[in-house]
Design a protein around this motif. Sequence first.
Motif, PDB file in Angstrom:
ATOM      1  N   GLU A 111     100.753  54.262 102.579  1.00  0.00           N
ATOM      2  CA  GLU A 111     101.130  55.643 101.779  1.00  0.00           C
ATOM      3  C   GLU A 111     100.368  56.722 102.351  1.00  0.00           C
ATOM      4  O   GLU A 111     100.530  57.806 101.774  1.00  0.00           O
ATOM      5  N   GLY A 112      99.282  56.506 103.103  1.00  0.00           N
ATOM      6  CA  GLY A 112      98.575  57.454 103.716  1.00  0.00           C
ATOM      7  C   GLY A 112      97.576  58.066 102.729  1.00  0.00           C
ATOM      8  O   GLY A 112      96.913  59.022 103.129  1.00  0.00           O
ATOM      9  N   ASP A 117      98.878  58.054  90.369  1.00  0.00           N
ATOM     10  CA  ASP A 117      99.265  57.636  88.919  1.00  0.00           C
ATOM     11  C   ASP A 117      99.555  56.046  89.185  1.00  0.00           C
ATOM     12  O   ASP A 117     100.365  55.807  87.916  1.00  0.00           O
ATOM     13  N   GLY A 118      99.337  55.605  90.163  1.00  0.00           N
ATOM     14  CA  GLY A 118      99.648  54.183  90.281  1.00  0.00           C
ATOM     15  C   GLY A 118     101.039  53.801  90.805  1.00  0.00           C
ATOM     16  O   GLY A 118     101.483  52.815  91.368  1.00  0.00           O
ATOM     17  N   LYS A 119     101.865  54.846  90.835  1.00  0.00           N
ATOM     18  CA  LYS A 119     103.063  54.698  91.351  1.00  0.00           C
ATOM     19  C   LYS A 119     103.004  54.851  92.847  1.00  0.00           C
ATOM     20  O   LYS A 119     102.367  55.536  93.458  1.00  0.00           O
ATOM     21  N   LEU A 120     104.187  54.095  93.567  1.00  0.00           N
ATOM     22  CA  LEU A 120     104.166  54.114  94.958  1.00  0.00           C
ATOM     23  C   LEU A 120     104.502  55.369  95.578  1.00  0.00           C
ATOM     24  O   LEU A 120     105.370  55.905  94.992  1.00  0.00           O
ATOM     25  N   MET A 121     103.942  55.569  96.677  1.00  0.00           N
ATOM     26  CA  MET A 121     104.366  57.032  97.428  1.00  0.00           C
ATOM     27  C   MET A 121     105.226  56.615  98.521  1.00  0.00           C
ATOM     28  O   MET A 121     105.336  55.365  98.892  1.00  0.00           O
ATOM     29  N   ARG A 205     109.651  54.344  96.411  1.00  0.00           N
ATOM     30  CA  ARG A 205     109.733  55.826  96.561  1.00  0.00           C
ATOM     31  C   ARG A 205     111.165  56.078  97.352  1.00  0.00           C
ATOM     32  O   ARG A 205     111.901  57.014  97.059  1.00  0.00           O
ATOM     33  N   GLU A 206     111.275  55.371  98.490  1.00  0.00           N
ATOM     34  CA  GLU A 206     112.584  55.696  99.242  1.00  0.00           C
ATOM     35  C   GLU A 206     113.669  55.387  98.860  1.00  0.00           C
ATOM     36  O   GLU A 206     114.719  55.964  99.066  1.00  0.00           O
ATOM     37  N   ASP A 207     113.804  54.401  97.944  1.00  0.00           N
ATOM     38  CA  ASP A 207     115.114  54.113  97.291  1.00  0.00           C
ATOM     39  C   ASP A 207     115.316  54.836  96.104  1.00  0.00           C
ATOM     40  O   ASP A 207     116.212  55.160  95.785  1.00  0.00           O
TER      41      ASP A 207
END
Length: 221
Positions: A111-112, A117-121, A205-207
């Motif tokens: 994710e870099g 917020d704990g959500k995937l980037m 996040r991509e999906d």
Amino acid sequence: DNAALGLFRMLVRGLFGLLFRLRVEGRPPASGGYVLAANHSSFLDPLILGSSLRRRVIYLMTETVWRSASSGWFYHWTRSIPLSARGGNREALRAARKVLKQDRVVCIFPEGGISRDGKLMLGSPGAVSLVLNEGMAIVPVGIVGADDAMPVSGGFRLRRITIRYGKPISPEEIAALGSDRKTRLREATRLVMQRIAELVGQEAREDVLEAARQAEQAHGA
């Protein structure tokens, strides 16, 4: 150095077991070189990962963290490789590939940066670029609960932390994702993030963005 690191790992694993009831699910390969690709939502993540393996983990870290006064000593000691935020990291990536060819383990947080917020980037292709044409696997890792135990905003809470190691993504699996390098990088990065999402119980996040794009197109039609 290896003996000291092994003792440090045992102490950290024991401490995390007491404080966070640390649980490890799945098992990465015990030998050979491969890349660990994990989500990143807490400053605890490198320590958690390092304590869960009996092998030295070489981290690819942002230069800012690598030089930090509070945790820089740890990354220097573990021989981590710094990445410049300005780009131009050809030498760093070459050093990481050299480590892999020595049948060792490299960890990258695709994710870099740390999720606030704990959500995937969105994932970056760094992990995939390390193994492309090198004949090595990527092992997806999901870290659950670290953002609750030590959130980026600050604080410290006694919460359960679980590390889930997924099935390695083989070189053959990556090679089958496209006929050219650009396509393989893009699709393999998406696959890595999808596997991490499964392990942490989220949607990549991509999906999410792809579903939104399709919905917008359908609405426009």
